[in-house]
Design a protein around this motif. Structure first.
Motif, PDB file in Angstrom:
ATOM      1  N   TYR A   1       0.804  -1.223   0.000  1.00  0.00           N
ATOM      2  CA  TYR A   1       0.000   0.000   0.000  1.00  0.00           C
ATOM      3  C   TYR A   1       0.840   1.278   0.000  1.00  0.00           C
ATOM      4  CZ  TYR A   1      -3.314  -3.502   1.777  1.00  0.00           C
ATOM      5  OH  TYR A   1      -4.075  -4.617   1.958  1.00  0.00           O
TER       6      TYR A   1
ATOM      7  N   PRO B   1      -5.809  -7.556   1.394  1.00  0.00           N
ATOM      8  CA  PRO B   1      -6.811  -6.953   0.510  1.00  0.00           C
ATOM      9  C   PRO B   1      -6.156  -6.095  -0.570  1.00  0.00           C
ATOM     10  CG  PRO B   1      -7.471  -6.732   2.798  1.00  0.00           C
ATOM     11  CD  PRO B   1      -6.049  -7.232   2.799  1.00  0.00           C
ATOM     12  N   LYS B   2      -6.658  -6.241  -1.782  1.00  0.00           N
ATOM     13  CA  LYS B   2      -6.076  -5.525  -2.911  1.00  0.00           C
ATOM     14  C   LYS B   2      -6.672  -4.126  -3.058  1.00  0.00           C
ATOM     15  CE  LYS B   2      -5.136  -6.072  -7.809  1.00  0.00           C
ATOM     16  NZ  LYS B   2      -5.253  -6.944  -8.958  1.00  0.00           N
ATOM     17  N   ASN B   3      -7.988  -4.041  -3.097  1.00  0.00           N
ATOM     18  CA  ASN B   3      -8.646  -2.752  -3.275  1.00  0.00           C
ATOM     19  C   ASN B   3      -9.052  -2.213  -1.910  1.00  0.00           C
ATOM     20  OD1 ASN B   3     -10.175  -0.559  -3.916  1.00  0.00           O
ATOM     21  ND2 ASN B   3     -11.507  -1.625  -5.362  1.00  0.00           N
ATOM     22  N   ILE B   4      -8.293  -1.257  -1.408  1.00  0.00           N
ATOM     23  CA  ILE B   4      -8.543  -0.779  -0.050  1.00  0.00           C
ATOM     24  C   ILE B   4      -9.375   0.505   0.001  1.00  0.00           C
ATOM     25  CG2 ILE B   4      -6.516  -1.927   0.888  1.00  0.00           C
ATOM     26  CD1 ILE B   4      -5.142   0.848   0.869  1.00  0.00           C
ATOM     27  N   SER B   5      -9.810   0.999  -1.150  1.00  0.00           N
ATOM     28  CA  SER B   5     -10.552   2.265  -1.150  1.00  0.00           C
ATOM     29  C   SER B   5     -11.858   2.160  -0.356  1.00  0.00           C
ATOM     30  CB  SER B   5     -10.815   2.754  -2.568  1.00  0.00           C
ATOM     31  OG  SER B   5     -11.532   1.789  -3.306  1.00  0.00           O
ATOM     32  N   LYS B   6     -12.593   1.048  -0.459  1.00  0.00           N
ATOM     33  CA  LYS B   6     -13.828   0.886   0.312  1.00  0.00           C
ATOM     34  C   LYS B   6     -13.521   0.783   1.804  1.00  0.00           C
ATOM     35  CE  LYS B   6     -18.051  -1.781   0.913  1.00  0.00           C
ATOM     36  NZ  LYS B   6     -18.412  -0.971   2.015  1.00  0.00           N
TER      37      LYS B   6
END
Length: 64
Positions: free
Chosen positions: A16, A49-54
């Motif tokens: 990240y 986790p790959k997509n951490i925006s949520k």
């Protein structure tokens, strides 16, 4: 699989680019990661986790 050198903060930096996001990895692995330090046991498979925006959006909403 984790190695003896792996730490939550270094993995957060690697994936990240921010050591402060170690808690995302810890929360994704509640039964595999102890909450008393950054160190990890060797030879465990953990989820990163790959997509951490949520995740970050939810965190911001909870802390308004």
């Amino acid at each position: 699989l984790t190695t003896v050198e792996d730490r939550l903060d270094s993995l957060a930096h690697q994936f990240y680019s921010d050591v402060r996001l170690w808690w995302i990895i810890a929360n994704a692995n509640p039964t595999k990661i102890r909450r008393d330090g950054f160190g990890l046991d060797s030879n465990i498979e953990i989820r990163i986790p790959k997509n951490i925006s949520k995740i970050l959006g939810d965190f911001e909403q909870l802390n308004k």
